[in-house]
Every structure is written in structure tokens, then in C-alpha cells.
Design an enzyme around this catalytic site. Structure first.
Site, PDB file in Angstrom:
ATOM      1  N   HIS A   1     -13.149 -66.640 -98.088  1.00 40.78           N
ATOM      2  CA  HIS A   1     -12.092 -66.233 -99.013  1.00 40.78           C
ATOM      3  C   HIS A   1     -12.594 -65.034 -99.811  1.00 40.78           C
ATOM      4  O   HIS A   1     -13.762 -64.988-100.204  1.00 40.78           O
ATOM      5  CB  HIS A   1     -11.746 -67.393 -99.946  1.00 40.78           C
TER       6      HIS A   1
ATOM      7  N   ASN B   1      -8.023 -60.129-104.161  1.00 36.65           N
ATOM      8  CA  ASN B   1      -7.841 -61.538-103.819  1.00 36.65           C
ATOM      9  C   ASN B   1      -6.372 -61.784-103.480  1.00 36.65           C
ATOM     10  O   ASN B   1      -5.504 -61.607-104.325  1.00 36.65           O
ATOM     11  CB  ASN B   1      -8.268 -62.368-105.040  1.00 36.65           C
TER      12      ASN B   1
ATOM     13  N   CYS C   1      -5.724 -70.933-102.761  1.00 36.84           N
ATOM     14  CA  CYS C   1      -6.512 -70.057-101.876  1.00 36.84           C
ATOM     15  C   CYS C   1      -7.092 -70.807-100.678  1.00 36.84           C
ATOM     16  O   CYS C   1      -7.511 -70.188 -99.704  1.00 36.84           O
ATOM     17  CB  CYS C   1      -7.632 -69.379-102.645  1.00 36.84           C
TER      18      CYS C   1
HETATM   19  O1  UT7 Z   1      -9.190 -67.211-105.628  1.00 40.54           O
HETATM   20  C1  UT7 Z   1      -9.777 -68.054-106.540  1.00 40.54           C
HETATM   21  C2  UT7 Z   1      -9.632 -67.660-107.919  1.00 40.54           C
HETATM   22  N1  UT7 Z   1     -10.392 -66.748-108.607  1.00 40.54           N
HETATM   23  C3  UT7 Z   1     -11.690 -66.391-108.542  1.00 40.54           C
HETATM   24  O2  UT7 Z   1     -12.401 -66.684-107.656  1.00 40.54           O
HETATM   25  C4  UT7 Z   1     -12.243 -65.616-109.660  1.00 40.54           C
HETATM   26  C5  UT7 Z   1     -13.540 -66.190-110.155  1.00 40.54           C
HETATM   27  N2  UT7 Z   1     -14.040 -65.471-111.282  1.00 40.54           N
HETATM   28  C6  UT7 Z   1     -14.458 -64.200-111.242  1.00 40.54           C
HETATM   29  O3  UT7 Z   1     -14.420 -63.562-110.201  1.00 40.54           O
HETATM   30  C7  UT7 Z   1     -15.059 -63.606-112.481  1.00 40.54           C
HETATM   31  O4  UT7 Z   1     -15.243 -64.620-113.430  1.00 40.54           O
HETATM   32  C8  UT7 Z   1     -14.206 -62.466-113.099  1.00 40.54           C
HETATM   33  C9  UT7 Z   1     -14.243 -61.252-112.200  1.00 40.54           C
HETATM   34  C10 UT7 Z   1     -12.783 -62.930-113.306  1.00 40.54           C
HETATM   35  C11 UT7 Z   1     -14.798 -62.057-114.445  1.00 40.54           C
HETATM   36  O5  UT7 Z   1     -16.156 -61.670-114.293  1.00 40.54           O
HETATM   37  P1  UT7 Z   1     -17.282 -62.277-115.228  1.00 40.54           P
HETATM   38  O6  UT7 Z   1     -18.534 -61.645-114.844  1.00 40.54           O
HETATM   39  O7  UT7 Z   1     -17.178 -63.774-115.134  1.00 40.54           O
HETATM   40  O8  UT7 Z   1     -16.845 -61.746-116.639  1.00 40.54           O
HETATM   41  P2  UT7 Z   1     -16.458 -62.564-117.951  1.00 40.54           P
HETATM   42  O9  UT7 Z   1     -15.138 -63.247-117.781  1.00 40.54           O
HETATM   43  O10 UT7 Z   1     -17.620 -63.378-118.333  1.00 40.54           O
HETATM   44  O11 UT7 Z   1     -16.256 -61.386-118.949  1.00 40.54           O
HETATM   45  C12 UT7 Z   1     -17.334 -60.543-119.356  1.00 40.54           C
HETATM   46  C13 UT7 Z   1     -16.803 -59.495-120.316  1.00 40.54           C
HETATM   47  C14 UT7 Z   1     -15.943 -60.088-121.417  1.00 40.54           C
HETATM   48  O12 UT7 Z   1     -16.225 -59.381-122.605  1.00 40.54           O
HETATM   49  P3  UT7 Z   1     -17.153 -60.038-123.733  1.00 40.54           P
HETATM   50  O13 UT7 Z   1     -16.475 -61.299-124.106  1.00 40.54           O
HETATM   51  O14 UT7 Z   1     -18.472 -60.245-123.044  1.00 40.54           O
HETATM   52  O15 UT7 Z   1     -17.146 -58.989-124.773  1.00 40.54           O
HETATM   53  C15 UT7 Z   1     -14.544 -59.803-120.974  1.00 40.54           C
HETATM   54  O16 UT7 Z   1     -13.646 -59.687-122.063  1.00 40.54           O
HETATM   55  O17 UT7 Z   1     -15.963 -58.578-119.607  1.00 40.54           O
HETATM   56  C16 UT7 Z   1     -14.713 -58.482-120.280  1.00 40.54           C
HETATM   57  N3  UT7 Z   1     -13.661 -58.217-119.295  1.00 40.54           N
HETATM   58  C17 UT7 Z   1     -13.347 -56.980-118.867  1.00 40.54           C
HETATM   59  N4  UT7 Z   1     -13.835 -55.769-119.160  1.00 40.54           N
HETATM   60  C18 UT7 Z   1     -13.307 -54.698-118.537  1.00 40.54           C
HETATM   61  C19 UT7 Z   1     -12.871 -59.110-118.656  1.00 40.54           C
HETATM   62  N5  UT7 Z   1     -12.037 -58.475-117.821  1.00 40.54           N
HETATM   63  C20 UT7 Z   1     -12.316 -57.159-117.937  1.00 40.54           C
HETATM   64  C21 UT7 Z   1     -11.810 -56.001-117.310  1.00 40.54           C
HETATM   65  N6  UT7 Z   1     -12.329 -54.812-117.641  1.00 40.54           N
HETATM   66  N7  UT7 Z   1     -10.820 -56.063-116.393  1.00 40.54           N
END
Ligand code: UT7
Length: 328
Positions: free
Chosen positions: A255, A285, A115
Site C-alpha cells: 500500500h 495515497n 486501504c
Molecule cells: O492509508 C492509510 C492512512 N494513512 C497513513 O498511512 C498515514 C500515516 N501517517 C503518516 O504518513 C505521517 O504521520 C504524516 C505524513 C501524516 C505526518 O508525518 P509525521 O512525521 O508523523 O509528522 P507529524 O504529524 O508528527 O507532524 C510533525 C510536524 C508538526 O508540527 P509540530 O507540531 O512539530 O510543530 C505538524 O504540525 O509537522 C507539521 N505538519 C506539517 N508541516 C508542513 C503537519 N503537516 C504538515 C504539512 N506541511 N503538510
């Protein structure tokens, strides 16, 4: 060697027609619109057609950038394509693009910094022009992330989209152009965000495919923490190198990974949302394509005026980061 002022003299963007909405994703994986919007800010993203590859998107964006710059393909001395989704391992997407454009005299290469690739590409190309080696360079950030996304993995498939943004770099009047670059890498975080299949470590095989190693793997929470820290730090470092301060920024072009990451950068840089380009809601993204598309839209929308001080800043796989101060 005299160093010439170098800046952006043309911008262009292209996104595929097909829209993938949160409602459609709800039919594909266990997710919902509310979760996606509150956690990421994304409402829809563009998806390339089956017959479309990264060079096709890059080509459309490049034509617009060259038109705005008032140059033809034959004027180009250099083509740099930043991408993690090249048409194929080789020839490079930049060479494929060179042929499509008919940019006969241009040197061409791809650049891999995920990215951050577009900012890395700008820094590379700007040096060739600043030193007088070349006159015009085309820098493209182009991705077909949909082709390396696992649409059964809700952790990643909601995030990514396809598109291309391009700029032409050339000499600009004294006092304008790029004022600084801040590029960095931390390979120790390489495992957090990767496509591990299809290269020389894990060539394509039945096992690679069954373990889905051809798709993006991301440790979202860890990448998020890194992003929040590095976006502010890289932007501040680029400002310091340019002899400027946070208050000097007219427009931040970050980004577009997640609205929460962008908001935390705005807080750290003490900027109001009007001073920031945001299109993550419409495109998700797009890795190396996110910053140049946001820049092209800023120009299209008349949000950049002569003399404005822009900060471009990105982070991504590698891990890598890149920021630049650009006086328009
Ligand atoms: O370009 C560079 C690369 N990428 C990035 O910049 C991405 C950086 N990371 C992020 O943007 C965030 O970490 C995400 C959007 C990917 C995830 O958000 P988060 O607030 O960090 O959520 P999390 O991974 O901590 O997940 C929270 C909960 C989990 O459930 P439990 O374990 O708390 O029960 C996940 O399983 O949300 C769940 N979850 C979802 N729920 C509904 C993960 N993906 C989804 C989804 N829909 N699509």
C-alpha cells in the site's frame, strides 16, 4: 469440494488527468515541497474532475483488465468494488459498474475495508473461484479521495489522490495463483482514521458540515506507528501460511501511504528497493486503489514474470490489514 488454483489473469489501471503538485499545495495551505517529500515521499497526485465519480474511474480500469484477460463483460460472474468513496450510499458502486460494463450475469457488491479493501476483495472473490462457484471475477479498488478531503487541512490534504486499479481473477495452472491470505482488523483503533459524517450516526446536517465531519480525519502519527508494525507482521504471516520465507519474495507490492512506511517494511523483510513497487511519489495515497494500480504498473513495466512470488500488503482505516502471497 475440489479447490482450484486461482490467480490474476488481467490487470488495468486508470488515473484522472489532473495533477496536483506540491507547489500547488503550497498555495493552498501552510506547507512546502521539502516537508512533503521528506515526510511522505509524495511529489504529486491525481485529482478527479468535477463530473468524475468512483465508478467512472473503476470502469476505465476494468475495461483494461478484461482486455488483458481476454474476456468480455458478459463472462463476468462477480464484481467486487473496494472503496470508501462510493458514488453514493446505494446502489453500490459495483452495481453502477455492472450496468456501465453490461456485465449482465455478474453478482455485484461493494466492500468496505479502507486501504486494505483490495486485498480483502481478492480474498473474497478468489474463494468463489477456488470452490468452482464462479469462473471469472472482477475485483476493483477505486477511490475519489479528493471528494472527502479537506483542502484547508495540511495534515491530510497533501497525502491523498484519486485512481482505480482492477484485476480479473480466474483459474490458473497448478502451482500458480494465490497461496495465502492474511486478513485482520482491530476496531479499537477506529477513531484514528475516519469519516464520521454522512452515515446513520451523524446524518448530513448543518452541524455535520460546520464541523467538517464529511472529510477524512486522521491521527497521522498513531496510524504511522500502526502501519510500520503491521505491514511487516502481515507480510510475514502471509509468507508463513504459504510455506515461504522472506528470501523467496521477488516483488513486494505494498500500500502506498508514505515512503517511510514502505522503507521500514523493506528493512523488516530484508528486501532491496528493486524488489518493491513504489509509485507514491506520483499518486500519493489512493486507499483501496493503491495496491491494484501498483500491480498493474508492475505488469506494464515488465517487472513480473511467470512464476514470480509477489507479496501484496496493505493497512488502513478500521483499523484493518491484509496481505497475500501470489505466484504469478
Ligand atoms: O492509508 C492509510 C492512512 N494513512 C497513513 O498511512 C498515514 C500515516 N501517517 C503518516 O504518513 C505521517 O504521520 C504524516 C505524513 C501524516 C505526518 O508525518 P509525521 O512525521 O508523523 O509528522 P507529524 O504529524 O508528527 O507532524 C510533525 C510536524 C508538526 O508540527 P509540530 O507540531 O512539530 O510543530 C505538524 O504540525 O509537522 C507539521 N505538519 C506539517 N508541516 C508542513 C503537519 N503537516 C504538515 C504539512 N506541511 N503538510
Amino acid at each position: 469440494m475440489n479447490v482450484k488454483p486461482v490467480g490474476v489473469i488481467g490487470t488495468g489501471k486508470y488515473v484522472p488527468e489532473r495533477v496536483l503538485t506540491n507547489a500547488q499545495l503550497e498555495q493552498m495551505v501552510e506547507t512546502n515541497d521539502e516537508w512533503i517529500v521528506t515526510r511522505t515521499g509524495i511529489r504529486e497526485r491525481r485529482i478527479a474532475a468535477e463530473h468524475e465519480a468512483t465508478s467512472d474511474l473503476a470502469y476505465a480500469a476494468a475495461l483494461l483488465a478484461m482486455k488483458e484477460a481476454g474476456i468480455t463483460a458478459e463472462d463476468l460472474d462477480l464484481i467486487v468494488v473496494a472503496t470508501v468513496t462510493p458514488d453514493m450510499a446505494f446502489p453500490s458502486t459495483a452495481c453502477i459498474l455492472q450496468e456501465k460494463l453490461g456485465a449482465k450475469k455478474a453478482a455485484a457488491f461493494d466492500l468496505s475495508a479502507a486501504c486494505s479493501g483490495f486485498v480483502y476483495g481478492l480474498a473474497n472473490a478468489a474463494n468463489f473461484i477456488a470452490t468452482g462457484i464462479y469462473k471469472y471475477a472482477l475485483v476493483v479498488g477505486a477511490e475519489c479521495l479528493s471528494k472527502i478531503t479537506d483542502y484547508t487541512d495540511r495534515n491530510t490534504c497533501i497525502l491523498f489522490g484519486d485512481g482505480a486499479g482492477a484485476v480479473v481473477l480466474g483459474e490458473v495452472p497448478e502451482g500458480r495463483g494465490f497461496r495465502s491470505f492474511e486478513l485482520g482488523a482491530d476496531g479499537s483503533g477506529g477513531e484514528l482514521l475516519k469519516v464520521s459524517g454522512g452515515g446513520s450516526r451523524n446524518p448530513i446536517s448543518e452541524q455535520v458540515l460546520s464541523e467538517k465531519m464529511q472529510y477524512i480525519y486522521m491521527a497521522g502519527r498513531e496510524v504511522f506507528k500502526f502501519a510500520v508494525r503491521i505491514m511487516g507482521t502481515a507480510a510475514e504471516e502471509a509468507l508463513r501460511k504459504a510455506g515461504m520465507e522472506k528470501g523467496d519474495i521477488d516483488l513486494l507490492v505494498p500500500h502506498q501511504a508514505n515512503i517511510r512506511i514502505i522503507q521500514s517494511s523493506l528493512e523488516r523483510l530484508e528486501l532491496s528497493p528493486e524488489k518493491c513497487m513504489i509509485n507514491v511519489d506520483r499518486y500519493g495515497n489512493m486507499s483501496a486503489a493503491s495496491i491494484p494500480i501498483a500491480l498493474a504498473e508492475a505488469v506494464e513495466e515488465g517487472r513480473v514474470r511467470e512464476g514470480d512470488k509477489l507479496v501484496l500488503v496493505g493497512f488502513g482505516g478500521g483499523l484493518t490489514w491484509g496481505a497475500s502471497v501470489l505466484v504469478w
